[in-house]
Design an enzyme around this catalytic site. Structure first.
Site, short mmCIF file in Angstrom:
data_model
loop_
_atom_site.label_atom_id
_atom_site.label_comp_id
_atom_site.label_asym_id
_atom_site.label_seq_id
_atom_site.Cartn_x
_atom_site.Cartn_y
_atom_site.Cartn_z
N GLY A 1 0.85 -1.03 0.15
CA GLY A 1 0.19 0.08 0.38
C GLY A 1 0.54 0.86 0.04
N GLU B 1 2.25 -4.92 -23.90
CA GLU B 1 2.07 -5.40 -23.00
C GLU B 1 3.30 -6.09 -22.39
OE1 GLU B 1 -1.42 -5.65 -19.10
OE2 GLU B 1 -0.80 -6.44 -20.84
C1 G6P Z 1 -2.79 -4.32 -14.45
C2 G6P Z 1 -3.02 -5.73 -15.30
C3 G6P Z 1 -4.24 -5.84 -16.48
C4 G6P Z 1 -5.13 -5.32 -16.05
C5 G6P Z 1 -5.79 -4.15 -14.96
C6 G6P Z 1 -7.21 -3.67 -14.13
O1 G6P Z 1 -2.55 -2.83 -15.25
O2 G6P Z 1 -2.06 -5.13 -15.40
O3 G6P Z 1 -4.08 -6.86 -17.29
O4 G6P Z 1 -6.20 -5.03 -16.88
O5 G6P Z 1 -4.64 -4.05 -14.14
O6 G6P Z 1 -7.02 -5.07 -13.40
P1 G6P Z 1 -7.74 -5.28 -12.98
O7 G6P Z 1 -7.79 -6.53 -11.76
O8 G6P Z 1 -9.13 -4.58 -11.78
O9 G6P Z 1 -9.21 -6.08 -14.25
#
Ligand code: G6P
Length: 602
Positions: free
Chosen positions: A101, A483
């Site tokens: 955090g 990515e």
């Molecule tokens: C990060 C990950 C992504 C993902 C995004 C949102 O950037 O690398 O792959 O789409 O977070 O994450 P979440 O857990 O909210 O889907």
């Protein structure tokens, strides 16, 4: 971001924690460390770099103990370095902590403690927690943790050990995830379930401002007034297999290959399982508009869904980046349904967007993969993607599961709004039920995609184009590629090329064109001709491609399906393309540089 784990029990904590950290490495991987507590006091080994280097260091400087905490870091305050790695100790070496955090008031606390003669060794915000807890220590670690947590502003999931109460492992959280695992041989704290699945599937989900006190054989909970709390032990249905590579070189490839199965599970759950009940309980007629908000790939799933909702329901849909949502004074009220899409359910920006939406009276519906996560708990309604644990940083199977849930939601809403007849609904549902088999068909042709991708590793830049819903999925294709392959990439609506991007097209630029909208085929093909005539090499992916492959054009065909659901098939080719480009470059696909899977900081 960061991953934390702690163990207290009958076994040597070091291998247990190292194994857990391996499964948490997706959360951050610029440094790692472990602290154990034994008769000699704290034994700490930590350093900058991957977990594999920490393991080597521990081989050279062995530590052991039956209680310990571990951390894998994604730096926020203070560069990745040995000294900034966690665990952090107070200067008297009486308290050790791991933190996930950001402590927003760390500077003030640090100055206050420095004035009292306490000296700091790191540049991190986290060290203040250990120093403050040591400073506050009253002889009672629970009291001390309450006092310390009350003084912290920001977000934290903490694992804490005290030299004076060496049998206790303490956990507390505020806005960052933490679970407590109960195993035969001991008890755990961890950032998420896969970290402890090798030992147990029995967990408590810790809520904000709850404190857990673990010994080898007991787990107790307290509120911030120090009063005992009762919590229910829950059983997680994820299996250890789903969190292991199972013979694949990378989790990402394994997760791509799992898609037919998880699509089937997710569709089943939305049609007749737990999700179906929630979907049926939503009264869409109450809302004047729908806002979908999310980050990264989940945002792209929202971009796809907008076309589906608008087409089927004729309701206005806005798609907002969660990181922008709360700063734009969004026009939402109790007549708005806000849909939050998130694999982890812990993305800080999406959490903030949810809270803003609720504050303004909107009703929230979340689409989440991780049971017990913050968004899943706080949203008014939650439906779950049945993707199982997703370990690779770049999402694949969770994204695909989000798409089918969104389609089925749109169909249910369209029915409730009287926009589609039972016959049309049955046809649409049948189309969706055909997705898993069609996805499997594409996966059987992986070799040809692999071969083509191998010829693309040399490009500096790759553009993705599409029109209508193909444009939405082009965004995801481009994100996947950049990515993990580090190749510059952008996605454009085909019609936008002529407004700027076409100036970037020259000999040997690569363009990926998606073509699943039959009615727009001529349009996208004319974009393809425009870029080919300027020297580009093009890969067309789709199910309505009439052009034959040639020197400058390669074609990958996918099975026919309703245009609205075609992103679920084209994305599989796009995922495989990105994966094999990166694999051919020899990159660390599951842990791309500078990224983390669960982004719990703003
Ligand atoms: C990060 C990950 C992504 C993902 C995004 C949102 O950037 O690398 O792959 O789409 O977070 O994450 P979440 O857990 O909210 O889907």
């Amino acid at each position: 971001m960061c991953g934390i784990i702690g163990y207290v029990g009958m076994e040597n904590a070091v291998p247990v924690i190292l194994d857990g950290l391996k499964r948490l490495e997706y959360r951050g991987y610029d440094s790692a460390g472990i602290a154990v507590l034994n008769e000699q006091g704290f034994g700490v080994v930590k350093q900058k770099g991957r977990l594999s280097s920490l393991e080597k260091l521990i081989d050279q400087h062995p530590i052991d103990g039956v209680i310990g905490i571990g951390h894998t870091r994604w730096a926020t305050h203070g560069e990745p370095s040995d000294i900034n790695s966690h665990p952090h100790l107070g200067s008297q070496h009486r308290i050790a902590i791991v933190h996930n955090g950001i402590i927003e008031n760390y500077q003030q606390i640090k100055e206050r403690l420095q004035q009292k003669g306490i000296s700091f060794v790191s540049q991190t915000d986290s060290e203040v927690i250990a120093q403050l807890a040591e400073y506050y220590y009253t002889g009672n670690i629970v009291e001390t943790v309450i006092k310390t947590a009350n003084a912290l502003e920001g977000s934290f999931a903490l694992g804490i050990m005290s030299l004076d109460e060496p049998e206790k492992l303490i956990a507390v959280k505020q806005d960052n995830p933490l679970i407590i695992g109960v195993a035969e041989h001991g008890n755990f704290i961890a950032s998420d379930v896969p970290a402890i699945l090798a030992h147990t599937n029995k967990v408590y989900y810790l809520n904000d401002k709850e404190i857990a006190v673990l010994t080898g054989s007991t787990v107790e909970f307290f509120n911030m007034d120090g009063e005992p709390l009762h919590k229910e032990l829950e059983v997680v249905n994820w299996s250890l297999d789903s969190a292991e590579k199972g013979g694949y070189e990378h989790f990402m490839l394994k997760e791509i290959m799992e898609q037919p199965k998880i699509l089937q599970d997710t569709i089943h759950s939305a049609l007749s399982g737990d999700n179906a009940k929630i979907i049926e309980s939503l009264d869409i007629a109450k809302y004047k508009k729908i806002v979908i908000t999310a980050c990264g790939s989940a945002y792209n799933a929202g971009m796809v869904a907008r076309y589906v909702f608008e087409q089927l329901c004729r309701v206005s849909v806005e798609v907002e980046l969660a990181s922008e949502f709360r700063y734009k004074d969004p026009i939402i009220d109790r007549d708005t349904l806000v849909i939050l899409v998130s694999q982890s359910g812990e993305t800080a920006d999406t959490i903030a967007a949810m809270r803003e939406a609720k504050r303004r009276g909107a009703v929230t519906l979340s689409i989440i993969n991780v049971v017990g996560s913050t968004i899943a708990k706080e949203a008014d309604n939650t439906i779950y993607t049945m993707a199982g644990p997703e370990i690779a940083v770049a999402t694949t199977k969770a994204f695909s599961a989000q798409l089918v849930l969104l389609y089925l939601l749109a169909i249910a809403f369209a029915r409730k709004l009287g926009r589609i007849s039972p016959e049309v609904e049955a046809k649409l549902v049948a189309d969706i039920k055909s997705i898993p088999n069609k996805a499997a068909e594409i996966l059987e042709r992986v070799d040809s995609i692999q071969k083509y991708a191998a010829s693309c590793v040399g490009y500096k830049s790759i553009f993705f184009i599409g029109r209508n819903i193909d444009y939405a999925i082009a965004l995801e294709g481009s994100l996947k590629l950049k990515e993990i392959s580090y190749i510059h990439s952008e996605a454009y609506a085909g019609g936008e090329l002529k407004h700027g991007t076409i100036s970037l097209i020259e000999d040997n630029t690569m363009v990926v064109a998606i073509s699943c909208c039959e009615r727009l085929y001529e349009k996208i093909y004319s974009n393809v001709e425009q870029v080919i005539s300027r020297g580009a090499k093009v890969l067309m992916i789709g199910n309505c491609i009439k052009a034959a492959p040639g020197e400058k054009l390669e074609v990958i065909k996918i099975p026919a399906i309703n245009e609205l659901f075609s992103p679920s098939l084209s994305v599989i080719v796009l995922q495989l393309f990105a994966y094999y480009v990166a694999a051919n470059k020899g990159l660390d696909i599951d842990k791309p540089r500078n990224l983390a899977k669960s982004v719990t900081v703003e």
